[in-house]
Motif scaffolding. Structure first.
Motif, short mmCIF file in Angstrom:
data_model
loop_
_atom_site.label_atom_id
_atom_site.label_comp_id
_atom_site.label_asym_id
_atom_site.label_seq_id
_atom_site.Cartn_x
_atom_site.Cartn_y
_atom_site.Cartn_z
N PRO A 164 0.80 -1.23 0.00
CA PRO A 164 0.00 0.00 0.00
C PRO A 164 0.83 1.28 0.00
N GLY A 165 2.10 1.21 0.35
CA GLY A 165 2.96 2.38 0.38
C GLY A 165 3.27 2.82 1.80
N LEU A 166 4.42 3.45 1.98
CA LEU A 166 4.82 3.93 3.30
C LEU A 166 3.94 5.10 3.71
N PRO A 167 3.23 4.98 4.84
CA PRO A 167 2.32 6.06 5.24
C PRO A 167 3.02 7.18 5.98
N VAL A 168 2.59 8.38 5.69
CA VAL A 168 3.05 9.57 6.40
C VAL A 168 1.80 10.35 6.80
N ASP A 169 1.56 10.43 8.11
CA ASP A 169 0.41 11.19 8.62
C ASP A 169 0.81 12.65 8.69
N THR A 170 0.28 13.45 7.78
CA THR A 170 0.70 14.85 7.68
C THR A 170 0.29 15.68 8.89
N ARG A 171 -0.64 15.17 9.71
CA ARG A 171 -1.04 15.91 10.92
C ARG A 171 0.06 15.92 11.97
#
Length: 175
Positions: A142-149
């Motif tokens: 699914p891809g490396l997640p980055v929570d922009t919050r």
């Protein structure tokens, strides 16, 4: 327009955003602790039961605080985007992905997922931080997640930096 070699976009870790989810857990633990102490002093419950309830009242907030410290320590590095690629924090430490290894950035609400091109492996030249057993399946799927919050830069600023520094090679898509 490609940015110069000395430029980069840095989104620092937003410490307040990391602390916000802890407040309800810690407040709940304090309230439960006070309730147990008042019940014990008023002789509503026995001392043995009070000690047991104090332990239970502190277990959940303590576990939450421990998990917070562990996650925060692993993700304390900033998100860095420059002409070479993206340095992003993962659950096991920072990873670096050169632009040639990225296929797209998927926008999923406040979360950005950095997806890799087919054939990219943890041993691909320039790729670092994906050798860990939990990072590679996520990066290749699914891809490396980055929570922009959790960063000082907004989602749109981060997407703009990806587009600008990749010279348009990495596209963003929704869902």
């Amino acid at each position: 327009m490609t940015s110069g070699a000395g430029e980069s976009f840095v989104a620092d870790v937003d410490l307040e955003a990391w602390r916000r989810p802890l407040v309800p857990w810690l407040a709940g633990g304090v309230i439960a602790l006070v309730a147990v102490i008042i019940s014990a002093v008023a002789d509503v419950i026995g001392v043995g039961v009070a000690i047991l309830l104090v332990g239970a009242a502190l277990a959940a907030p303590g576990a939450k605080l421990g998990a917070y410290c562990f996650r925060r320590h692993r993700r304390e590095s900033p998100l860095l985007i420059d002409v070479e690629g993206v340095r992003l924090p993962t659950g096991q430490g920072p990873a670096f992905l050169p632009w040639d290894t990225l296929r797209q950035v998927v926008v999923d609400g406040p979360t950005l997922r950095f997806r890799l091109r087919a054939g990219v492996t943890p041993g691909t030249a320039g790729v670092t931080g994906l050798h860990r057993r939990d990072a590679w399946p996520v990066a290749s799927g699914p891809g490396l997640p980055v929570d922009t919050r959790l960063f000082t830069g907004s989602r749109d600023e981060i997407l703009d930096a990806v587009n600008r520094f990749s010279a348009g090679r990495v596209k963003a898509s929704t869902g």
